[in-house]
Design a protein around this motif. Structure first.
Motif, PDB file in Angstrom:
ATOM      1  N   ALA A  12       0.843  -1.210   0.000  1.00 31.81           N
ATOM      2  CA  ALA A  12       0.000   0.000   0.000  1.00 31.81           C
ATOM      3  C   ALA A  12       0.869   1.248   0.000  1.00 31.81           C
ATOM      4  O   ALA A  12       0.578   2.237  -0.695  1.00 31.81           O
ATOM      5  N   LEU A  13       1.954   1.220   0.772  1.00 33.56           N
ATOM      6  CA  LEU A  13       2.889   2.343   0.822  1.00 33.56           C
ATOM      7  C   LEU A  13       3.511   2.587  -0.549  1.00 33.56           C
ATOM      8  O   LEU A  13       3.527   3.724  -1.046  1.00 33.56           O
ATOM      9  N   ILE A  14       3.991   1.529  -1.173  1.00 33.44           N
ATOM     10  CA  ILE A  14       4.674   1.663  -2.467  1.00 33.44           C
ATOM     11  C   ILE A  14       3.710   2.140  -3.553  1.00 33.44           C
ATOM     12  O   ILE A  14       4.032   3.047  -4.339  1.00 33.44           O
ATOM     13  N   ILE A  15       2.516   1.543  -3.603  1.00 31.02           N
ATOM     14  CA  ILE A  15       1.541   1.942  -4.619  1.00 31.02           C
ATOM     15  C   ILE A  15       1.192   3.414  -4.484  1.00 31.02           C
ATOM     16  O   ILE A  15       1.136   4.154  -5.474  1.00 31.02           O
ATOM     17  N   THR A  16       0.978   3.856  -3.254  1.00 30.93           N
ATOM     18  CA  THR A  16       0.621   5.264  -3.023  1.00 30.93           C
ATOM     19  C   THR A  16       1.770   6.189  -3.401  1.00 30.93           C
ATOM     20  O   THR A  16       1.567   7.241  -4.033  1.00 30.93           O
ATOM     21  N   SER A  20       1.219   8.720  -6.710  1.00 29.66           N
ATOM     22  CA  SER A  20       1.034  10.142  -6.387  1.00 29.66           C
ATOM     23  C   SER A  20       1.713  11.094  -7.374  1.00 29.66           C
ATOM     24  O   SER A  20       1.081  12.049  -7.847  1.00 29.66           O
ATOM     25  N   PRO A  21       2.999  10.890  -7.711  1.00 30.47           N
ATOM     26  CA  PRO A  21       3.642  11.839  -8.642  1.00 30.47           C
ATOM     27  C   PRO A  21       2.998  11.869 -10.024  1.00 30.47           C
ATOM     28  O   PRO A  21       3.142  12.858 -10.751  1.00 30.47           O
ATOM     29  N   PHE A  22       2.292  10.802 -10.377  1.00 30.90           N
ATOM     30  CA  PHE A  22       1.619  10.771 -11.675  1.00 30.90           C
ATOM     31  C   PHE A  22       0.216  11.373 -11.616  1.00 30.90           C
ATOM     32  O   PHE A  22      -0.211  12.070 -12.530  1.00 30.90           O
ATOM     33  N   LEU A  23      -0.498  11.090 -10.531  1.00 25.83           N
ATOM     34  CA  LEU A  23      -1.897  11.513 -10.454  1.00 25.83           C
ATOM     35  C   LEU A  23      -2.076  12.931  -9.935  1.00 25.83           C
ATOM     36  O   LEU A  23      -3.053  13.594 -10.276  1.00 25.83           O
ATOM     37  N   ILE A  24      -1.156  13.416  -9.115  1.00 27.04           N
ATOM     38  CA  ILE A  24      -1.281  14.792  -8.620  1.00 27.04           C
ATOM     39  C   ILE A  24      -1.271  15.795  -9.770  1.00 27.04           C
ATOM     40  O   ILE A  24      -2.134  16.693  -9.820  1.00 27.04           O
ATOM     41  N   THR A  52      -7.165  18.450  -4.992  1.00 23.52           N
ATOM     42  CA  THR A  52      -7.886  17.701  -3.980  1.00 23.52           C
ATOM     43  C   THR A  52      -8.420  16.399  -4.592  1.00 23.52           C
ATOM     44  O   THR A  52      -8.070  16.061  -5.714  1.00 23.52           O
ATOM     45  N   MET A  53      -9.226  15.673  -3.855  1.00 29.19           N
ATOM     46  CA  MET A  53      -9.726  14.353  -4.254  1.00 29.19           C
ATOM     47  C   MET A  53      -8.581  13.342  -4.329  1.00 29.19           C
ATOM     48  O   MET A  53      -8.662  12.308  -4.996  1.00 29.19           O
ATOM     49  N   GLY A  54      -7.470  13.641  -3.624  1.00 29.04           N
ATOM     50  CA  GLY A  54      -6.322  12.742  -3.609  1.00 29.04           C
ATOM     51  C   GLY A  54      -6.576  11.444  -2.872  1.00 29.04           C
ATOM     52  O   GLY A  54      -5.748  10.524  -2.933  1.00 29.04           O
ATOM     53  N   GLY A  55      -7.715  11.344  -2.195  1.00 30.35           N
ATOM     54  CA  GLY A  55      -8.062  10.090  -1.549  1.00 30.35           C
ATOM     55  C   GLY A  55      -8.135   8.935  -2.537  1.00 30.35           C
ATOM     56  O   GLY A  55      -7.957   7.769  -2.162  1.00 30.35           O
ATOM     57  N   LEU A  56      -8.389   9.257  -3.798  1.00 31.75           N
ATOM     58  CA  LEU A  56      -8.412   8.222  -4.834  1.00 31.75           C
ATOM     59  C   LEU A  56      -7.079   7.488  -4.898  1.00 31.75           C
ATOM     60  O   LEU A  56      -7.034   6.284  -5.187  1.00 31.75           O
ATOM     61  N   ILE A  57      -5.995   8.193  -4.629  1.00 32.04           N
ATOM     62  CA  ILE A  57      -4.662   7.606  -4.730  1.00 32.04           C
ATOM     63  C   ILE A  57      -4.458   6.522  -3.676  1.00 32.04           C
ATOM     64  O   ILE A  57      -4.113   5.379  -3.996  1.00 32.04           O
TER      65      ILE A  57
END
Length: 335
Positions: A12-16, A20-24, A52-57
């Motif tokens: 979970a740590l690695i996936i997030t 993040s650098p791609f989806l932000i 915002t809506m970063g909870g998706l990540i």
């Protein structure tokens, strides 16, 4: 077992961290930017427009890693944990979408959110009681006593589920505050799920309970990964998408481990945040005076001169203490 817990948290740590650098930047390009209250602390105005809506990540990280690391990923317990978490996340996503994308300041109306949240709460309780043998008794913290509630269980615990889920949402007002606090609460549920497994005994019970611990470990890993981009100064906010999902995840773990009242202790920080809002509203409507400089209470300390980072560190410490006390409160309930 320890290997699966490490796998869940680590994955979970690695996936997030990887997503993040791609989806932000995608969230920024889509102009999914945060709006900031004009009546809030003035230094928050510079946060306007932060994606915002970063909870998706972290939701992707939590769900994928939990399903990969679980011994029985298609068990009813795991499907329930995942389903309820995503259900609360969906309510938050719709609310965020209306506010951020459609530029309607109110988002979902309060009654619409509550209908969805209470519906999910009843689904969670119904599955737990009718198909998972959870029963309708609640454990009294710090004791071996259990209170049989019968049908009243649905009324009382639905209030706990919805109240605490929204309390997590209210806590999400400072960079890293909700994610870090949830990380500590999630860690306590790793311990509680393992304690329940030891107490329950039996191969089938052990697998189900330890899979709950796996889910809690994934929750911890996802929150930790998100903090890399969410601590001050935040590069992304989780939005209601993330905060309601985190609240739903913790509430689901509480119901499935029969620790609903203990959850009020584990999530004591969230409860205090919600209580501060309730006190503020009642006081202002009845006397015209405010008890706090601003609610939720983390803003009270900000307006009192504390730096945002100081408030977060102090509140994280409180969340950690609540988690530790919650574990102690749960242990006697195992009898």
């Amino acid at each position: 077992m320890s290997e699966r817990l490490v796998l869940a948290a680590g994955l979970a740590l690695i996936i997030t961290l990887v997503l993040s650098p791609f989806l932000i930047p995608v969230l920024r390009i889509l102009k999914f930017g945060q709006t900031v209250r004009d009546d809030g602390p003035k230094r928050h105005l510079k946060k306007a427009g932060t994606p915002t809506m970063g909870g998706l990540i972290f939701l992707v990280g939590i769900i994928v890693s939990a399903m990969v690391a679980a011994e029985q990923p298609t068990s009813l317990e795991m499907v329930t944990l995942v389903g309820i978490t995503l259900g609360f996340g969906l309510i938050g996503f719709i609310d965020d979408f209306i506010k951020v994308v459609m530029h309607r300041s109110l988002g979902l109306r309060a009654y619409q959110k509550l209908i969805g949240q209470f519906s999910l709460a009843f689904i969670l309780m119904w599955i737990s009681v009718r198909w998972l043998g959870r029963g309708t008794d609640v454990a009294i913290p710090f004791t071996s006593l259990h209170w049989e509630l019968g049908w009243f269980y649905y009324a009382l615990i639905s209030l706990v589920i919805v109240g605490m889920t929204n309390a997590v949402n209210l806590t999400d007002g400072l960079d890293g505050l909700a994610a870090g606090s949830t990380m500590f609460s999630g860690a306590s549920y790793i311990v509680i799920a393992l304690l329940a497994a030891i107490q329950g005994g039996g191969v089938a019970v052990l697998a189900h309970e330890t899979d709950m611990a796996v889910f809690a470990a994934a929750l911890v890993g996802g929150c930790l990964g998100f903090l890399r981009f969410n601590t001050y100064p935040a590069r992304v906010f989780m939005g209601d998408t993330g905060s309601l999902a985190l609240g739903g995840a913790l509430a689901s773990l509480a119901v499935l481990t029969k620790s609903e009242l203990v959850f009020l202790i584990i999530g004591g920080l969230f409860a205090v945040e919600a209580l501060s809002v309730i006190i503020q509203v009642i006081s202002f409507q009845t006397t015209g005076k405010r008890v706090f400089r601003m609610s939720p209470i983390h803003h009270h300390f900000e307006l009192g001169g504390w730096s945002e980072w100081k408030v977060v560190i102090v509140f994280w410490t409180a969340a950690l203490l609540c988690a530790l006390v919650g574990i102690m409160a749960y242990m006697p309930t195992l009898g």
